[in-house]
Write a protein that holds these residues in place. Structure first.
Motif, PDB file in Angstrom:
ATOM      1  N   GLY A  83       0.817  -1.204   0.000  1.00 34.99           N
ATOM      2  CA  GLY A  83       0.000   0.000   0.000  1.00 34.99           C
ATOM      3  C   GLY A  83       0.851   1.254   0.000  1.00 34.99           C
ATOM      4  N   ASP A  84       2.152   1.119   0.251  1.00 30.29           N
ATOM      5  CA  ASP A  84       3.068   2.259   0.225  1.00 30.29           C
ATOM      6  C   ASP A  84       3.477   2.501  -1.222  1.00 30.29           C
ATOM      7  N   ILE A  85       2.752   3.386  -1.882  1.00 32.72           N
ATOM      8  CA  ILE A  85       2.928   3.582  -3.323  1.00 32.72           C
ATOM      9  C   ILE A  85       3.679   4.863  -3.660  1.00 32.72           C
ATOM     10  N   LYS A 104      -1.475  -2.256  -3.609  1.00 33.09           N
ATOM     11  CA  LYS A 104      -2.679  -2.791  -2.967  1.00 33.09           C
ATOM     12  C   LYS A 104      -3.816  -1.808  -3.142  1.00 33.09           C
ATOM     13  N   PRO A 105      -5.078  -2.292  -3.154  1.00 32.00           N
ATOM     14  CA  PRO A 105      -5.490  -3.685  -3.155  1.00 32.00           C
ATOM     15  C   PRO A 105      -5.078  -4.382  -4.444  1.00 32.00           C
ATOM     16  N   LEU A 106      -4.830  -5.677  -4.321  1.00 32.25           N
ATOM     17  CA  LEU A 106      -4.303  -6.461  -5.424  1.00 32.25           C
ATOM     18  C   LEU A 106      -5.266  -6.506  -6.603  1.00 32.25           C
ATOM     19  N   ASP A 107      -4.727  -6.275  -7.788  1.00 30.04           N
ATOM     20  CA  ASP A 107      -5.482  -6.379  -9.033  1.00 30.04           C
ATOM     21  C   ASP A 107      -4.998  -7.630  -9.769  1.00 30.04           C
ATOM     22  N   LYS A 108      -5.913  -8.581 -10.026  1.00 31.24           N
ATOM     23  CA  LYS A 108      -5.517  -9.859 -10.630  1.00 31.24           C
ATOM     24  C   LYS A 108      -4.933  -9.694 -12.022  1.00 31.24           C
ATOM     25  N   SER A 109      -5.442  -8.736 -12.787  1.00 31.67           N
ATOM     26  CA  SER A 109      -4.907  -8.550 -14.136  1.00 31.67           C
ATOM     27  C   SER A 109      -3.476  -8.017 -14.078  1.00 31.67           C
ATOM     28  N   GLU A 110      -3.201  -7.143 -13.097  1.00 25.75           N
ATOM     29  CA  GLU A 110      -1.834  -6.634 -12.934  1.00 25.75           C
ATOM     30  C   GLU A 110      -0.904  -7.766 -12.486  1.00 25.75           C
ATOM     31  N   VAL A 150      -3.963   0.167   3.422  1.00 28.19           N
ATOM     32  CA  VAL A 150      -4.068   0.710   2.067  1.00 28.19           C
ATOM     33  C   VAL A 150      -4.365   2.217   2.120  1.00 28.19           C
ATOM     34  N   ALA A 151      -5.260   2.612   3.021  1.00 32.13           N
ATOM     35  CA  ALA A 151      -5.655   4.018   3.107  1.00 32.13           C
ATOM     36  C   ALA A 151      -4.504   4.911   3.573  1.00 32.13           C
ATOM     37  N   ILE A 152      -3.715   4.458   4.552  1.00 31.74           N
ATOM     38  CA  ILE A 152      -2.593   5.291   5.008  1.00 31.74           C
ATOM     39  C   ILE A 152      -1.530   5.387   3.917  1.00 31.74           C
ATOM     40  N   GLY A 153      -1.441   4.345   3.086  1.00 37.78           N
ATOM     41  CA  GLY A 153      -0.520   4.421   1.960  1.00 37.78           C
ATOM     42  C   GLY A 153      -0.931   5.476   0.955  1.00 37.78           C
ATOM     43  N   ARG A 154      -2.236   5.576   0.704  1.00 37.88           N
ATOM     44  CA  ARG A 154      -2.728   6.607  -0.212  1.00 37.88           C
ATOM     45  C   ARG A 154      -2.431   8.009   0.347  1.00 37.88           C
ATOM     46  N   ALA A 155      -2.635   8.168   1.643  1.00 42.65           N
ATOM     47  CA  ALA A 155      -2.388   9.465   2.270  1.00 42.65           C
ATOM     48  C   ALA A 155      -0.905   9.812   2.253  1.00 42.65           C
ATOM     49  N   ASN A 255     -10.437   8.592   0.521  1.00 46.33           N
ATOM     50  CA  ASN A 255     -10.513   7.993  -0.815  1.00 46.33           C
ATOM     51  C   ASN A 255     -10.030   6.546  -0.795  1.00 46.33           C
ATOM     52  N   GLY A 256      -8.981   6.283   0.010  1.00 45.12           N
ATOM     53  CA  GLY A 256      -8.466   4.930   0.128  1.00 45.12           C
ATOM     54  C   GLY A 256      -9.466   3.981   0.749  1.00 45.12           C
ATOM     55  N   ILE A 257     -10.159   4.443   1.791  1.00 47.33           N
ATOM     56  CA  ILE A 257     -11.201   3.618   2.409  1.00 47.33           C
ATOM     57  C   ILE A 257     -12.393   3.472   1.464  1.00 47.33           C
ATOM     58  N   GLY A 258     -12.798   4.590   0.860  1.00 47.88           N
ATOM     59  CA  GLY A 258     -13.951   4.577  -0.030  1.00 47.88           C
ATOM     60  C   GLY A 258     -13.776   3.674  -1.222  1.00 47.88           C
ATOM     61  N   GLU A 259     -12.543   3.606  -1.751  1.00 46.60           N
ATOM     62  CA  GLU A 259     -12.247   2.728  -2.886  1.00 46.60           C
ATOM     63  C   GLU A 259     -12.504   1.266  -2.516  1.00 46.60           C
TER      64      GLU A 259
END
Length: 333
Positions: A83-85, A104-110, A150-155, A255-259
């Motif tokens: 989540g640390d992007i 994260k969150p994991l995308d299967k196609s990626e 995931v949300a703290i990573g977005r922030a 936004n991270g939580i909402g996603e």
């Protein structure tokens, strides 16, 4: 022939999601590690071919794990899943030898694209008997910890990009607290330092609460240097910076939580609780607001500085069943 894979993540949910996302054609023989030290020990006993590695973990984080793999000359393809992007986080993992980065969150196609780029998935269709993987048993707190992660990573990413810095990303604390426990948590955050504080309300589909952003006074000098604040307008500039930081952190966290919960949150304008005030003054502002509250708590530190910014999300009692319902899909097998 099975393909030995090591999945290293402190989150039971993340380990389960990764294991279930691996294609049957890989014929993965999966082993789990719960942090970097656990992974290094397992790597010393088993010749794994592929490793999926989280960054934010206790004991030994992902950066330290990559350093150890490099130091020990362990031959393994490492894919970081985190989540640390932040751009600088991604640069560092590639410098340390990671082959790919998946957010994260994991995308299967990626994940599929990464596996194909590493040439570990057979291109020709095969008759595969999937191996049986003993998946982690999930608890309610596991779900919230990973959602918060995931949300703290977005922030952190938003803050890092705005100020062109590297934000040290800690593990979040997720708790259900009574009012007295909330006040204790606030006092622990401040660590007896005076703070400047901002409060922002938020809501979405019946889920509501408040976010607190606290900047310790010990951070102010480094923040002034970072933002090159003119000496004659310090108080005004500090206030503007505090409001900016609050909007960035609160908005990107929501936004991270909402996603993940498929909720669109709306946030109110930040309200100043005070500048250079005692934490007791902040505590008084929360008195009577909650009886029980679920809290997400995280402290952000900017590398190379003394800047520390504490973020605390408090969800009102009535929101908890609604959040549980929104995130119930993560508990499904």
């Amino acid at each position: 022939m099975s393909y030995p894979v090591l999945i290293c993540d402190d989150s039971a949910l993340a380990r389960k999601m990764m294991a279930r996302s691996l294609p049957a054609s890989l014929q993965a023989d999966v082993t789990f590690a719960v942090h970097g030290r656990d992974a290094i020990e397992k790597l010393g006993h088993t010749p794994f071919k592929l490793m999926f590695l989280d960054l934010t973990m206790p004991e030994l984080d992902g950066f330290g794990t990559l350093e150890e793999i490099k130091r020990l000359s362990i031959d393994i393809d490492v894919v970081v899943v985190s989540g640390d992007i932040q751009p600088k986080a991604q640069e560092r993992v590639f410098d340390l030898g990671a082959k790919a980065f998946i957010k994260k969150p994991l995308d299967k196609s990626e994940l599929k694209d990464v596996l194909e780029s590493l040439e570990v998935v057979p291109s020709a269709p095969q008759m595969i008997i999937p191996s049986q993987i003993e998946l982690p048993v999930l608890r309610r707190r596991d779900i919230y910890m990973e959602v918060a992660n995931v949300a703290i990573g977005r922030a952190a990413d938003a803050l890092a990009r705005h100020f062109d810095v590297f934000v040290e990303l800690p593990l979040p604390n997720v708790n259900i607290l009574e009012l007295s426990e909330l006040h204790m948590a606030l006092r622990d955050l401040a660590n007896n330092d005076q703070v400047s504080g901002v409060c922002q309300g938020f809501s979405g589909e019946g889920i509501a609460g408040e976010a607190l952003v606290l900047l310790s006074d010990s951070s102010v000098n480094d923040l002034r240097k970072l933002m090159e604040v003119p000496a004659g307008s310090q108080d005004l500039e500090e206030l503007e910076l505090l409001m900016d930081v609050s909007n960035i952190l609160v908005g990107s966290f929501l936004n991270g939580i909402g996603e993940q919960a498929e909720v669109r949150f709306f946030q109110s304008s930040p309200v100043l609780l005070g500048q250079h005030i005692s934490i007791d003054s902040v505590v008084e502002s929360t008195s009577g607001s909650f009886s029980n509250t679920m809290t997400f708590e995280v402290s952000y530190n900017i590398e190379g500085t003394s800047i520390r910014c504490d973020l605390l999300f408090m969800f009102v009692d009535e929101s908890m069943p609604l959040i549980d319902n929104k995130l119930a899909y993560l508990m499904e097998d």
